[in-house]
Design a protein around this motif. Sequence first.
Motif, short mmCIF file in Angstrom:
data_model
loop_
_atom_site.label_atom_id
_atom_site.label_comp_id
_atom_site.label_asym_id
_atom_site.label_seq_id
_atom_site.Cartn_x
_atom_site.Cartn_y
_atom_site.Cartn_z
N VAL A 40 -13.24 9.08 50.62
CA VAL A 40 -13.75 10.42 50.90
C VAL A 40 -15.24 10.49 50.62
N ARG A 41 -15.67 9.91 49.49
CA ARG A 41 -17.09 9.92 49.16
C ARG A 41 -17.91 9.25 50.26
N ARG A 42 -17.45 8.09 50.71
CA ARG A 42 -18.17 7.39 51.78
C ARG A 42 -18.19 8.21 53.06
N GLU A 43 -17.09 8.89 53.34
CA GLU A 43 -17.01 9.75 54.51
C GLU A 43 -17.99 10.92 54.40
N VAL A 44 -18.06 11.50 53.23
CA VAL A 44 -18.93 12.66 53.01
C VAL A 44 -20.40 12.28 53.13
N PHE A 45 -20.80 11.19 52.48
CA PHE A 45 -22.22 10.85 52.42
C PHE A 45 -22.70 10.00 53.58
N GLY A 46 -21.81 9.34 54.29
CA GLY A 46 -22.24 8.53 55.43
C GLY A 46 -23.23 7.46 55.01
N ASP A 47 -24.39 7.45 55.65
CA ASP A 47 -25.39 6.43 55.37
C ASP A 47 -26.15 6.67 54.07
N HIS A 48 -26.05 7.89 53.54
CA HIS A 48 -26.73 8.18 52.27
C HIS A 48 -25.92 7.62 51.12
N GLU A 49 -26.57 6.94 50.19
CA GLU A 49 -25.85 6.26 49.11
C GLU A 49 -26.45 6.61 47.76
N PRO A 50 -25.89 7.59 47.05
CA PRO A 50 -26.34 7.89 45.70
C PRO A 50 -25.76 6.89 44.70
N THR A 51 -26.30 6.89 43.49
CA THR A 51 -25.69 6.13 42.40
C THR A 51 -24.36 6.78 42.04
N VAL A 52 -23.36 5.95 41.76
CA VAL A 52 -22.04 6.46 41.38
C VAL A 52 -21.65 5.88 40.03
N THR A 53 -21.32 6.74 39.09
CA THR A 53 -20.70 6.30 37.85
C THR A 53 -19.27 6.82 37.84
N THR A 54 -18.36 6.00 37.35
CA THR A 54 -16.94 6.33 37.36
C THR A 54 -16.42 6.31 35.93
N VAL A 55 -15.97 7.45 35.47
CA VAL A 55 -15.44 7.59 34.11
C VAL A 55 -13.93 7.75 34.19
N VAL A 56 -13.20 6.85 33.56
CA VAL A 56 -11.75 7.00 33.48
C VAL A 56 -11.43 7.91 32.30
N VAL A 57 -10.70 8.99 32.57
CA VAL A 57 -10.36 9.96 31.52
C VAL A 57 -8.84 10.03 31.37
N GLU A 58 -8.42 10.45 30.19
CA GLU A 58 -6.98 10.53 29.94
C GLU A 58 -6.33 11.50 30.92
N ARG A 59 -6.93 12.68 31.03
CA ARG A 59 -6.49 13.69 31.98
C ARG A 59 -7.57 14.75 32.07
N LEU A 60 -7.42 15.69 32.96
CA LEU A 60 -8.36 16.79 33.11
C LEU A 60 -7.72 18.08 32.63
N VAL A 61 -8.51 19.13 32.55
CA VAL A 61 -8.01 20.39 31.99
C VAL A 61 -6.84 20.92 32.81
N ARG A 62 -6.95 20.82 34.14
CA ARG A 62 -5.83 21.20 35.01
C ARG A 62 -4.91 20.00 35.13
N SER A 63 -3.66 20.15 34.72
CA SER A 63 -2.77 19.00 34.57
C SER A 63 -2.56 18.23 35.86
N ALA A 64 -2.60 18.90 37.01
CA ALA A 64 -2.37 18.22 38.28
C ALA A 64 -3.63 17.61 38.87
N ALA A 65 -4.78 17.87 38.26
CA ALA A 65 -6.04 17.36 38.80
C ALA A 65 -6.15 15.87 38.56
N LEU A 66 -6.54 15.14 39.60
CA LEU A 66 -6.71 13.70 39.53
C LEU A 66 -8.18 13.29 39.46
#
Length: 402
Positions: free
Chosen positions: A99-125
């Motif tokens: 989805v990120r690649r689809e959204v940004f197309g040729d534009h490429e920002p820096t991406v950091t990826t943080v693995v978290v135990e869960r988010l405040v909304r239980s169903a949020a991924l």
Amino acid sequence: MTTAITPAAFTWFPYDGFTFSLGLAEGGHAWTSGHTSAALDETVGKMTVSGSMTEQARTAYRKVLTIVEGAGLSLTDVTHVTESVTIAGLASYEEAAAVRREVFGDHEPTVTTVVVERLVRSAALLEVELKASAGGGTMLLASEARRAGEWTASPVTEGHDGTVHLPTMVPIDANGDIVAPGDFVAQYRYCLEQADVLLRKAGLSIDAAVTTFDYSTPGTREVYRKTHRVRKELLGGAGVYPGAGGILMSRLHHPDQLVAIDVTASRHPLELVNPGWSRYDTLTYAPGVKAGRTLFMSGFAALDMETQEALHPGDLRAQAEVTYEAILHLLTYAGLGPEHLLSTVEYCVASELPRYGVVHEVRERLLSPPWPASTGAMCADLLRPEFLLEVFPTALYPAQEA
């Protein structure tokens, strides 16, 4: 001075009354809070999350880009993306990347990826946070195929005020294999050394680091102190150690991975900001580092700065008060106030989620408009088992005081 971003239309939920802004803007720059796909369901009167990773990612990106557009910018101005992915969402994370690649197309920002135990909304991924600067900042180093598999590389980008964003450093080599299996300290060293490699290719070095936020697993707590020697050897070459923080998740990007490190650097000279806390005299991190107009800070928790005693075990509200009071003490020493907070990232121990609302009450009393851009997530634990909350803050000096 930063101002709160108020898009002409933000249809997902009414955002008044929170102790965070949708995002902040100043002079062609924008910082968003972290956003999931959560939206107000008026039929049940509360925020809800549903859908696959692909559906959630598309909604989250629509939300944060709406905020960026509310600051007069566009997706091609985005310099840095932080994606917080839950352990439950790891198996489908490639959908979010697509989805990120689809959204940004040729534009490429820096991406950091943080693995978290869960988010405040239980169903949020997934939770997405953006930084943007008119023109998209400066790409210092294009993407490199540093490792195989779904954890792809991204560029090194210079954004607002000379801030240099790196992709998340993970102990995975170019073949997709774990480096030094089972050896936490060796993996930690590898991550910092790889950050230095990227920064040198970008014309800087690890000496320019202003923060190193690391994520490890509960099993590493017993050997965590051994990273002191690695940090002392590799960091602080400019005379100032970076700010730091440490969070524990039950697993990371790869099942055999023991650490991941997010390194941020600056093109500006570094200046130590310490209101006299002597505990930092022997540590390999600083309470605050001023670089240009930006004050980068270490993670703060409920710690007595003199005795180093963990305060108020089991009491999240009291710990939040001590934590934010320490942040405000450092801001005051730096000549700033709560209105100068640019962002806060809160990590709360997952078992405290039912009581997490008390942190909002503390923020409401101690912080002030325009309210910082904020992101919140749940962790498995913190380095001191008594701690329930750790906050990573950043502040911005007014232009005339730079």
